[in-house]
Design a protein around this motif. Structure first.
Motif, PDB file in Angstrom:
ATOM      1  N   TYR A 171       0.829  -1.142   0.117  1.00 38.05           N
ATOM      2  CA  TYR A 171      -0.090   0.188   0.009  1.00 38.05           C
ATOM      3  C   TYR A 171       0.983   1.025  -0.042  1.00 38.05           C
ATOM      4  O   TYR A 171       1.500   1.401   1.019  1.00 38.05           O
ATOM      5  N   THR A 220     -11.472  -1.301   4.916  1.00 36.97           N
ATOM      6  CA  THR A 220     -10.993  -2.491   5.983  1.00 36.97           C
ATOM      7  C   THR A 220      -9.719  -1.734   6.732  1.00 36.97           C
ATOM      8  O   THR A 220      -9.704  -1.523   7.916  1.00 36.97           O
ATOM      9  N   ASP A 243     -13.755 -10.091  -1.343  1.00 38.86           N
ATOM     10  CA  ASP A 243     -12.598  -9.357  -2.317  1.00 38.86           C
ATOM     11  C   ASP A 243     -11.825 -10.538  -3.006  1.00 38.86           C
ATOM     12  O   ASP A 243     -11.045 -11.159  -2.571  1.00 38.86           O
TER      13      ASP A 243
END
Ligand code: AMP
Length: 362
Positions: A39, A70, A321
């Protein structure tokens, strides 16, 4: 309806202020775990929620799955609990699969930080969960049914939880959990931090919200119209006994590599599963009658491309997901337009074009 060309994918121009995770005051280990997940930059819901949550504000996040919500609540919760290990957080989610997904992300984000989580989900041993609760986990992830059982058995006291997250609340209301959620809210400490995530807010949800949050910050992630990236078309059913052959013909075409097929009933899904298996397809099914371990196994094999086709009911598939689904096929029509949007949102993610095909009777 059901027919639409996908919009061309253009790089999204960032209108949010450019931020990076360095901009938040996070512990080095947490920052390292965030970059370990690749990320590099906060998603919009993250850049808007992490700050207020760190400051202790209540947050209402209007964001659906796929927006990074999340991590938007896990990152600040991990930071806060790491700083004061006497705090505990309870996350209430509608489905077991979502609970598992959140736990996976929690474990990845809290590596080397000595934080522990426990599951309170149906379909697995209660004994084990009671043992886990005795070890004083920092984070508890629960589905409503099992949570209610353990509250009644006095194995968990909601008064102990200073941070509560209600995630995917729109779905909880759909499947009739509204009274359970109200009951949980009535047991929570008056002084707490409440985080609330839902794709939509209906009048019934408003009702829960009023008793749940205090002076909240509302974060609304421009509803990413996932269907923009989805090429939508219909398949006209020639006759009901040919429908399975029409499906077969699709599944052997080039590019149908990772196909999610929706059916209306558990029974219908099972029948289709047997039929496709008999025809030699690599296929698996998830629905409410399957044991938790079976659902997990099937889901994992689909995620890892060991099976080509996953069959699912609406409830079993919400919020999952799964990357790179090439095609969503509505073998049975969805009940509502909302269900349709949820279904086709499983493809065309992360800037790729997806395909949605819907069987309709002539
Ligand atoms: P969620 O909306 O929480 O279900 O997240 C959707 C997907 O986005 C998950 O696979 C996450 O691992 C991924 N994700 C979350 N935050 C980021 C980020 N800042 N950068 C890239 N991917 C992310």
């Amino acid at each position: 309806m059901f027919i639409r060309k996908a919009a061309e994918i253009v790089a999204e121009e960032s209108q949010e202020e450019i931020q990076n995770f360095e901009g938040f005051n996070l512990h080095a280990a947490l920052k390292q775990n965030i970059s370990g997940l690749d990320y590099t930059k906060p998603t919009p819901v993250q850049s808007q929620s992490i700050g207020p949550i760190l400051e202790g504000r209540d947050v209402i996040g209007l964001a659906s799955t796929g927006t990074g919500k999340t991590a938007a609540f896990l990152i600040p919760l991990i930071q806060k609990i790491f700083l004061n290990r006497n705090q505990k957080a309870l996350i209430i989610v509608p489905t077991r699969e979502l609970a598992l997904q959140i736990n996976e992300e929690f474990r990845a984000l809290s590596r080397n930080m000595n934080l522990y989580s426990a599951f309170i989900i149906g379909g697995t041993s209660m004994y084990r969960q009671i043992q886990d609760l005795r070890r004083h986990p920092h984070l508890v992830i629960a589905t409503p049914g099992r949570l209610k059982d353990l509250i009644e058995r006095k194995n968990i006291y909601l008064e102990d939880y200073s941070h509560i997250v209600l995630d995917e609340v729109d779905l909880m209301v759909d499947i009739g959990f509204v009274n359970d959620v109200k009951f949980f809210v009535s047991l929570m400490p008056k002084i707490r931090q409440s985080l609330f995530f839902s794709a939509t807010i209906s009048p019934r949800i408003q009702d829960i919200l009023r008793s749940f949050v205090t002076n909240p910050v509302t974060v609304s992630v421009k509803k990413q119209d996932t269907s923009e990236n989805v090429d939508q078309d219909v398949i006209r059913v020639a006759s009901s006994d040919k429908k399975i052959d029409q499906l077969h013909d699709l599944l052997i075409k080039d590019g149908f590599d990772k196909v999610l097929i929706f059916g209306r009933t558990k029974h219908g899904i099972e029948k289709l599963n047997r039929e496709l298996e008999f025809r030699g397809f690599k296929v698996g099914a998830i629905h409410g009658n399957k044991r938790q371990s079976q659902r997990q196994r099937v889901l994992a094999s689909f995620k890892q491309n060991q099976i080509q086709v996953l069959l699912a009911t609406d409830v079993a598939s919400r919020g999952l997901d799964i990357d790179n689904v090439t095609h969503v096929i509505n073998y049975d029509l969805p009940q509502t337009y909302d269900d349709y949007i949820h279904r086709i949102g499983r493809t065309g993610r992360a800037g790729k074009t997806g395909f949605a095909l819907t069987f309709v009777n002539n």
